[in-house]
Motif scaffolding. Structure first.
Motif, PDB file in Angstrom:
ATOM      1  N   LEU A 180     -10.773  10.382  24.657  1.00 52.67           N
ATOM      2  CA  LEU A 180     -10.232   9.944  23.375  1.00 52.67           C
ATOM      3  C   LEU A 180      -9.378  11.038  22.755  1.00 52.67           C
ATOM      4  O   LEU A 180      -9.646  12.232  22.912  1.00 52.67           O
ATOM      5  N   ASP A 215      -6.717  11.141  16.976  1.00 54.56           N
ATOM      6  CA  ASP A 215      -6.609  10.005  16.067  1.00 54.56           C
ATOM      7  C   ASP A 215      -7.677   8.956  16.348  1.00 54.56           C
ATOM      8  O   ASP A 215      -8.180   8.313  15.427  1.00 54.56           O
ATOM      9  N   GLU A 216      -8.024   8.776  17.610  1.00 57.75           N
ATOM     10  CA  GLU A 216      -9.063   7.811  17.947  1.00 57.75           C
ATOM     11  C   GLU A 216     -10.423   8.256  17.409  1.00 57.75           C
ATOM     12  O   GLU A 216     -11.195   7.435  16.905  1.00 57.75           O
ATOM     13  N   SER A 240     -10.245   0.572   8.855  1.00 54.57           N
ATOM     14  CA  SER A 240     -11.101   1.228   9.845  1.00 54.57           C
ATOM     15  C   SER A 240     -12.257   0.326  10.156  1.00 54.57           C
ATOM     16  O   SER A 240     -12.945   0.475  11.098  1.00 54.57           O
ATOM     17  N   HIS A 278     -10.454   7.469  13.626  1.00 54.54           N
ATOM     18  CA  HIS A 278     -10.714   6.070  13.281  1.00 54.54           C
ATOM     19  C   HIS A 278     -12.156   5.684  13.571  1.00 54.54           C
ATOM     20  O   HIS A 278     -12.740   4.876  12.843  1.00 54.54           O
TER      21      HIS A 278
END
Length: 56
Positions: free
Chosen positions: A30, A33-34, A56, A37
């Motif tokens: 990942l 940014d992943e 989200s 979120h």
């Protein structure tokens, strides 16, 4: 005829997922940014400038 089309569609969907998981290298993880979120999903808010409400 509809059953044949449905079986073809299901077969193509399964083939897509099988090929996707075979071609993606397991060394990829990942990205930043992943992770952001995923963390925001644990703390839902009405939104800030960088995050629209309840996305989200």
């Amino acid at each position: 005829m509809a059953l044949k089309h449905r079986l073809i569609l299901i077969g193509l969907i399964l083939l897509k997922f099988i090929i996707q998981y075979q071609l993606i290298s397991p060394i990829y993880e990942l990205q930043r940014d992943e992770f952001l979120h995923l963390d925001q999903a644990n703390h839902l808010a009405w939104g800030y400038l960088s995050v629209p409400p309840l996305t989200s």
